[in-house]
Design an enzyme around this catalytic site. Structure first.
Site, PDB file in Angstrom:
ATOM      1  N   ASP A  86       5.304  94.022 136.664  1.00  0.00           N
ATOM      2  CA  ASP A  86       4.180  94.944 136.970  1.00  0.00           C
ATOM      3  C   ASP A  86       3.833  95.984 135.224  1.00  0.00           C
ATOM      4  O   ASP A  86       3.028  96.008 134.791  1.00  0.00           O
ATOM      5  CB  ASP A  86       3.831  95.173 137.906  1.00  0.00           C
ATOM      6  N   CYS A  89      14.213  96.930 138.875  1.00  0.00           N
ATOM      7  CA  CYS A  89      14.028  95.452 140.063  1.00  0.00           C
ATOM      8  C   CYS A  89      13.760  94.011 139.523  1.00  0.00           C
ATOM      9  O   CYS A  89      12.975  94.163 140.164  1.00  0.00           O
ATOM     10  CB  CYS A  89      13.743  95.922 141.629  1.00  0.00           C
ATOM     11  N   GLU A 131       5.290 101.014 137.932  1.00  0.00           N
ATOM     12  CA  GLU A 131       5.222  99.984 137.479  1.00  0.00           C
ATOM     13  C   GLU A 131       3.784 100.366 136.813  1.00  0.00           C
ATOM     14  O   GLU A 131       3.224  98.900 136.289  1.00  0.00           O
ATOM     15  CB  GLU A 131       5.249  98.309 138.412  1.00  0.00           C
ATOM     16  N   HIS A 177       4.700  85.287 140.964  1.00  0.00           N
ATOM     17  CA  HIS A 177       5.197  85.407 142.197  1.00  0.00           C
ATOM     18  C   HIS A 177       5.341  83.545 142.400  1.00  0.00           C
ATOM     19  O   HIS A 177       6.926  83.586 143.110  1.00  0.00           O
ATOM     20  CB  HIS A 177       4.800  86.594 143.628  1.00  0.00           C
TER      21      HIS A 177
HETATM   22  C1  PEP Z   1       7.478  94.349 139.291  1.00  0.00           C
HETATM   23  O1  PEP Z   1       6.734  94.258 139.484  1.00  0.00           O
HETATM   24  O2  PEP Z   1       8.461  94.123 138.736  1.00  0.00           O
HETATM   25  C2  PEP Z   1       8.330  93.794 140.968  1.00  0.00           C
HETATM   26  C3  PEP Z   1       9.611  93.643 141.428  1.00  0.00           C
HETATM   27  O3  PEP Z   1       7.614  93.526 142.296  1.00  0.00           O
HETATM   28  P1  PEP Z   1       6.593  92.191 142.098  1.00  0.00           P
HETATM   29  O4  PEP Z   1       7.298  90.886 141.430  1.00  0.00           O
HETATM   30  O5  PEP Z   1       6.490  92.409 143.649  1.00  0.00           O
HETATM   31  O6  PEP Z   1       5.318  92.363 142.024  1.00  0.00           O
HETATM   32 MG    MG Z   2       5.219  94.269 141.053  1.00  0.00          MG
END
Ligand code: PEP
Ligand code: MG
Length: 603
Positions: A465, A512, A441, A199
């Protein structure tokens, strides 16, 4: 200071985290430790020590005020209030007078004396049976650390006083440290730990600065003032570059900047293939303030708003009103385009709720995301009410993260109904037909997609994920970064299947995760018929340029070829071959060379 040419040039390969080239001087942020000398001083040294102490307090005040200003701009007033509390603690007259007295009377150095006083202050607060007071205890420790750091001359990870633009080198960056970095003071980032989709790295990408992570022990080789080249597209860092490398990378930097400039005119145009298939290209945003960048880069709405960041660096959960303000702002700024607000995805490598159970052996497999929301109904309902209240203009969507079972989805929807009933009873307006969707995910959600699809208006595939849970590879662990790949046939089959199932059930399917920023995979994603790609704002123009250069009918070929591959290598080769044969000009500028993520040190 280093002088390139007099020192040996060394090349380090890590993970390409944010594209572009930067050339500049390093500032190394040392690992956090609160070691300091405990020294007796002579009577003659007392005044000098007092002066040093007062200067450290002044410097700390300057830093806190500057952080406060930045947090205010980025996260709003409420978050900035935390730093008012820090300033009050710093200027506490009893503490300061006591420190001056002890330096004078006991002839001990300022670090030692201040450490003791603040520790006692903290312990006294912790004993009080009041949550608010206990939280102030954490603030006291923070202020103590900051003052001692200034006394010892060490820089903090939340460095705020960079002189001039610098390349930040450090061992590790957490999301809360990342948010403190001033984008106007950094040229790039080189970090030892972390994977492409951790993140903190996703946040770095939002800063639009070249970044390389997963450099293992790189930071140990660098000193403040060393010259560096960061190639964020290839995942390479060059320490003490020789003249030849500087020339080569300056040319590359220019080429990259020219290419970015050339993309500006397509900003207002749709992401439509040459044969007319439009893929909605939306933005992923982590803070409300990022809406500006999303609009400036030509985003068609917000495909993912990671709401958990409004909670970042705060000691309390945001109230319903505070959340409403944030959501309303994003919805209004994007109107009439749609905004998918994802409910809190706390836990994992992000901050959790402030409880003892935060410490978990396997946080990514633990109390995370929708599980926290379902276990804390007050928190969840408050958030759903705020989202619903922002939906009056009908461009807001609700999205649940990390659904791993049918029951979780049904329970989550039940809370939406409950929040609606409450608002209705209170006569508060909202969109009663608001679209509710979920992230895909977790592999179990792919397997259950046919049943889940009947319960939602859309799917949004979170590949960050999905890859980690499908391949059992921690997304933030650089040691196994080679195993974390966008090209694993299992993952690509899952994505294709999810799109097919979604469409068979008449729902919209978006993606996404960071995979949508990997230009090599985009033709496949277009070919399988995704309705929307949502990416970090700065990458929108590149992805759009690519989509506008493709032929949908040609990309369909990949839907047949890719799922038949047995290995990630075969997938990557097929995708490269496609790019080189269909779009040779684009692939030359946009695609990084294919290299292993091994660390090389060249003499
Ligand atoms: C993902 O897991 O691809 C996602 C968009 O969520 P995050 O990166 O916030 O876990
Ligand atoms: Mg995620």
């Amino acid at each position: 200071m280093s002088a390139s040419g007099t020192k040996k040039e060394l090349t380090f390969d890590g993970i390409a985290a944010s594209p572009g080239v930067s050339i500049g001087i390093a500032t190394v942020l040392t690992r956090e430790s609160l070691e300091f000398p405990r020294k007796e001083i002579s009577k003659n040294e007392v005044e000098k020590e007092i002066k040093r102490f007062k200067e450290a307090l002044k410097e700390t005040r300057k830093q806190l005020e500057s952080i406060k200003k930045r947090v205010l701009n980025r996260l709003g007033e409420k978050a900035a209030e935390l730093f008012d509390a820090h300033l009050l603690i710093l200027d506490d007259k009893i503490v300061v007078d006591e420190a001056l007295k002890r330096i004078r009377e006991e002839c001990r150095n300022a670090e030692w004396v201040y450490f003791e006083i603040m520790q006692d202050f903290h312990d006294a607060m912790s004993d009080i049976d009041d949550e608010y007071m206990r939280e102030r205890g954490v603030d006291i420790l923070d202020v103590k650390r900051r003052v001692i750091r200034n006394l010892t001359g060490r820089k903090s990870l939340s460095v705020t006083d960079l002189k001039g633009m610098r390349i930040i080198v450090c061992h590790q960056l957490t999301p809360s440290q990342m948010v403190m970095l001033d984008r106007n003071a950094i040229l790039g980032l080189a970090v030892d730990l972390g994977g492409r989709t951790s993140h903190a790295v996703i946040l770095a990408r939002g800063l639009e600065k070249p970044a390389v992570v997963g450099l293992k022990r790189f930071s140990e080789n660098v000193k403040d003032g060393d010259r560096l080249i960061i190639d964020g597209s290839k995942g390479r860092v060059i320490l003490n570059p020789a003249k030849g490398s500087l020339l080569k990378y300056r040319a590359l930097q220019e080429k990259y900047q020219k290419f970015q400039q050339a993309l500006l005119p397509i900003k207002e145009l749709p992401a439509k293939t040459l044969d007319g298939r439009e893929v909605r290209l939306a933005a992923n945003i982590d803070f409300p303030a990022e809406v500006e960048s999303a609009l400036a880069h030509g985003a068609n709405g917000v495909g993912l708003f990671r709401t958990e960041y409004i909670y970042l660096n705060k000691s309390e959960l945001p109230s319903e009103e505070e959340q409403l303000q944030e959501y309303q702002y994003i919805a209004d700024q994007n109107y009439p385009n749609a905004v998918r607000i994802r409910t809190f995805d706390l836990g994992g490598d992000r901050m959790g709720l402030d409880t003892e159970s935060d410490e978990e052996e396997n946080p990514f497999l633990g109390w995370r995301s929708i599980r926290i929301s379902l276990d804390t109904p007050d928190l969840f309902l408050k958030q759903l009410r705020a989202i619903l209240r922002s939906s009056g203009r009908q461009n807001v969507r609700i999205m649940f993260p990390m659904i791993s079972s049918f029951e979780e989805l049904i329970q989550s929807k039940e809370y939406v109904r409950k929040a609606m009933a409450e608002l209705e009873a209170e006569g508060v307006p909202f969109d009663p037909h608001i679209e509710v969707g979920m992230m895909i995910e977790v592999p179990s959600a792919v397997m259950m997609a046919d049943q889940l699809a009947k319960e939602v208006s859309f799917f949004s595939i979170g590949t960050n994920d999905l890859i980690q849970y499908t391949l059992a590879v921690d997304r933030g662990n650089e040691r196994i970064a080679k195993l974390y790949t966008n090209y694993h046939p299992a993952v690509l089959r899952m994505i294709k299947e999810t799109v097919e199932i979604g469409h068979r059930n008449g729902i919209w399917v978006a993606l996404c995760g960071e995979m949508a920023c990997d230009l090599q995979v985009v033709p496949f994603l277009v070919g399988i018929g995704l309705d929307e790609l949502s990416v970090t704002s700065p990458l929108i123009p590149e992805v759009k340029k690519l989509i506008r250069s493709l032929r949908y009918n040609t990309t369909k070929r990949l839907c047949e070829d890719i799922p038949r591959c047995s290995t990630a290598k075969q997938v990557e080769e097929s995708l490269q071959e496609f790019m080189q044969s269909e779009l040779p000009e684009i692939s030359e500028v946009l695609l990084p060379e294919v290299e292993n993520n091994k660390q090389t040190v060249e003499g």
